[in-house]
Design an enzyme around this catalytic site. Structure first.
Site, mmCIF file in Angstrom:
data_model
loop_
_atom_site.group_PDB
_atom_site.id
_atom_site.type_symbol
_atom_site.label_atom_id
_atom_site.label_comp_id
_atom_site.label_asym_id
_atom_site.label_seq_id
_atom_site.Cartn_x
_atom_site.Cartn_y
_atom_site.Cartn_z
ATOM 1 N N GLY A 15 -1.670 -15.842 -0.918
ATOM 2 C CA GLY A 15 -1.320 -16.913 0.005
ATOM 3 C C GLY A 15 -2.322 -17.066 1.127
ATOM 4 O O GLY A 15 -3.087 -16.149 1.458
ATOM 5 N N GLY A 33 -10.021 5.633 8.537
ATOM 6 C CA GLY A 33 -9.043 4.671 9.023
ATOM 7 C C GLY A 33 -8.932 3.453 8.129
ATOM 8 O O GLY A 33 -9.554 3.369 7.060
ATOM 9 N N ALA A 36 4.426 3.340 7.760
ATOM 10 C CA ALA A 36 5.344 2.501 6.995
ATOM 11 C C ALA A 36 6.661 2.318 7.731
ATOM 12 O O ALA A 36 7.226 1.214 7.759
ATOM 13 C CB ALA A 36 5.590 3.121 5.618
ATOM 14 N N ILE A 65 -4.826 10.758 6.818
ATOM 15 C CA ILE A 65 -5.207 10.562 5.417
ATOM 16 C C ILE A 65 -6.191 11.634 4.980
ATOM 17 O O ILE A 65 -6.049 12.248 3.915
ATOM 18 C CB ILE A 65 -5.791 9.152 5.207
ATOM 19 C CG1 ILE A 65 -4.728 8.085 5.465
ATOM 20 C CG2 ILE A 65 -6.347 9.004 3.783
ATOM 21 C CD1 ILE A 65 -5.263 6.665 5.451
ATOM 22 N N ASP A 67 0.604 -3.245 9.472
ATOM 23 C CA ASP A 67 -0.776 -2.857 9.764
ATOM 24 C C ASP A 67 -1.622 -4.014 10.271
ATOM 25 O O ASP A 67 -2.743 -3.804 10.731
ATOM 26 C CB ASP A 67 -1.441 -2.283 8.507
ATOM 27 C CG ASP A 67 -0.926 -0.898 8.150
ATOM 28 O OD1 ASP A 67 -0.038 -0.386 8.865
ATOM 29 O OD2 ASP A 67 -1.410 -0.328 7.157
ATOM 30 N N HIS A 94 22.703 28.730 10.108
ATOM 31 C CA HIS A 94 21.802 29.873 9.908
ATOM 32 C C HIS A 94 21.917 30.368 8.470
ATOM 33 O O HIS A 94 23.038 30.491 7.952
ATOM 34 C CB HIS A 94 22.196 30.998 10.862
ATOM 35 C CG HIS A 94 21.391 32.256 10.665
ATOM 36 N ND1 HIS A 94 20.086 32.383 11.102
ATOM 37 C CD2 HIS A 94 21.709 33.434 10.060
ATOM 38 C CE1 HIS A 94 19.638 33.590 10.792
ATOM 39 N NE2 HIS A 94 20.592 34.247 10.162
ATOM 40 N N THR A 137 0.817 -1.207 0.000
ATOM 41 C CA THR A 137 0.000 0.000 0.000
ATOM 42 C C THR A 137 0.850 1.256 0.000
ATOM 43 O O THR A 137 0.582 2.207 -0.739
ATOM 44 C CB THR A 137 -0.944 -0.006 1.227
ATOM 45 O OG1 THR A 137 -1.861 -1.094 1.089
ATOM 46 C CG2 THR A 137 -1.713 1.296 1.326
ATOM 47 N N GLU A 163 -4.510 15.089 4.603
ATOM 48 C CA GLU A 163 -3.622 15.182 3.444
ATOM 49 C C GLU A 163 -4.417 15.336 2.155
ATOM 50 O O GLU A 163 -4.077 16.170 1.298
ATOM 51 C CB GLU A 163 -2.701 13.953 3.393
ATOM 52 C CG GLU A 163 -1.655 13.962 4.497
ATOM 53 C CD GLU A 163 -0.664 12.834 4.412
ATOM 54 O OE1 GLU A 163 0.339 12.875 5.140
ATOM 55 O OE2 GLU A 163 -0.885 11.880 3.616
#
Length: 462
Positions: A118, A266, A314, A183, A306, A439, A45, A186
């Site tokens: 799988g 979410g 990530a 999410i 996750d 600076h 993802t 953004e």
């Protein structure tokens, strides 16, 4: 014997996202034999449908904003609109180059990649179709998928997930963003930069609710100044199609009409129907239950990313995958301190943090043992050059180390590396204050805030 079952690997990884491929790379680098099973593309993802393409769009949005605001810097520029084919080519090009690089790296490390879906067949076996891959150890890393509130169907037409939103071939005239977390913020930010009218609906009292409350309030004010409508303490009651789009109704009776609805409430773990519980792996609300070393209830099975109830980041997944690989190789890795994992919301402005919020610090240590300092970026030369207001907030233990660093402003995500060293090495403000920062740079924000926290402010004043 089933196809593929004749070889015993040291590690079989199910899922090629951030945690899965990190584990595969580290394990192979430590001399273990590894097979990596992925049903789509390695990178998961984050690389293909999340972090990377989203940040590419956010960068394009910042360029659009710069074109609009050129006169503020003495530049004659105009914004004529978005070139969506060009934008898509740019975004996809970034993803493709990283994808090809990752494939090359996995191949060079000797990781055997299997394309297919799988399923955990036993504590030591993953089945992919008619093939079975056996391992001394299994790592489950099947990631997450966009979630939706009960009763709301994400149809990919007018009601979108974040993954579907990345594939839009146009800039919508108007969007409702359901969810004011990372999410949601953004996408709200990038769509506003692209020229859309945006409304964010958040059920909790603040945007990015996991962040320090002061950071959330700064982001909310900035969004409103940009013309993004923010509705807090608002829960979805209904979303229904209209003749030209969708109408979103909240429980408090407000209605918002827009062309599209983005559902950003979410992500849920991908674990159903994959044989986990049948093999004895204990789940909780779909998450695999693990200990501090990512070990599941089955000794030969670990889980990461996750799929486990840790921060859905990530870089946290990378760390978990590396932890598993090093443990299996006989090393003695240190469990992850999730308080010390940096967090960045790449909106405009950015919100970056590491460590404890003020509220959490007071809960753990007592209000009388926590000292905070807030300092505006107004006196920072580089921020002034960028015309980028913002703030830094430090949270420290009284007479003790810095517990949290919280930043709001343009590009402050790039400062979180130094901030995480301060927090994770339990640095005292008195130890950070003497460090000299170049600076003019935004990194001076960190130095000057620590000077102020030790009673030696330079440019800051009350």
């Amino acid at each position: 014997m089933l196809k593929g079952a004749e070889k015993l690997y040291d590690l079989v990884v199910l899922g090629g996202g951030s945690s899965g491929y990190a584990a595969a790379l580290r394990a192979a680098g430590l001399g273990l034999s590894v097979v990596l099973i992925e049903k789509a593309e390695v990178g998961g993802t984050c690389l293909h449908r999340g972090c990377i393409p989203t940040k590419a769009l956010l960068h394009a949005g910042s360029i659009a904003d710069s074109a609009r605001e050129g006169a503020n810097f003495g530049i004659r520029a105009t914004f004529d609109g978005m070139d969506m084919p060009g934008l898509t080519a740019y975004k996809d090009g970034v993803v493709d180059r990283l994808y090809r690089g990752l494939q090359s790296t996995l191949k060079a490390r000797g990781v055997h990649i299997v394309a297919g879906e799988g399923r955990l067949r036993s504590p030591h076996e993953i089945a992919v179709g008619q093939a079975v891959y056996r391992g001394r150890h299994i790592l489950l890393a099947t990631g997450s998928a966009p979630a939706a509130p009960p009763g709301l169907v994400i149809d990919g037409d007018r009601i979108l997930s974040s993954e579907q939103a990345l594939r839009l071939d146009r800039v919508p005239d108007s969007v409702v963003v359901l969810g004011g977390g990372v999410i949601g913020c953004e996408f709200a930010s990038l769509w506003k930069s692209f020229g859309a009218e945006v409304t964010v609906i958040e059920a909790l009292p603040h945007l990015v609710p996991a962040e320090d409350e002061d950071s959330s309030k700064l982001l909310e004010r900035s969004f409103r100044r940009r013309g993004i409508t923010v509705q807090l303490n608002s829960r979805l009651a209904q979303a229904a199609y209209t003749a030209s789009g969708v109408r979103v109704t909240t429980e408090n009776g407000t209605h918002v009409d827009a062309e599209l609805l983005l559902v950003a409430v979410g992500r849920r773990p991908v674990s159903a129907g994959l044989g986990y519980e049948d093999a004895g792996v204990e789940l909780d609300r779909g998450y695999v239950k693990v200990d501090a070393y990512c070990r599941s209830s089955v000794p030969s099975v670990s889980a990461a990313g996750d799929l486990i109830p840790t921060p859905q980041l990530a870089h946290a997944g990378f760390a978990e995958g590396i932890l598993v690989a090093e443990r299996l190789a006989g090393l003695d890795p240190v469990p992850i301190d999730y308080d010390g994992v940096p967090r960045v919301t790449y909106s405009q402005p950015e919100v970056a943090s590491v460590g404890l919020t003020e509220a959490t610090a007071k809960e753990r240590h007592g209000a009388d043992q926590v000292v905070t300092l807030r300092q505006s970026l107004v006196s920072n030369g580089k921020s002034k050059i960028l015309k980028a207001p913002g703030e830094i907030k430090l949270v420290r233990l009284k007479d003790g180390p810095v517990l949290g660093v919280h930043l709001v402003g343009e590009r402050v995500g790039e400062l979180i590396g130094e901030a995480q060293l301060i927090v994770n090495w339990d640095a005292l403000p008195e130890e950070v204050a003497p460090l000299i920062h170049a600076h003019p740079t935004q990194s001076e924000i960190l130095g000057e805030a620590h000077l102020a926290l030790t009673g030696k402010p330079l440019h800051a004043h009350d």
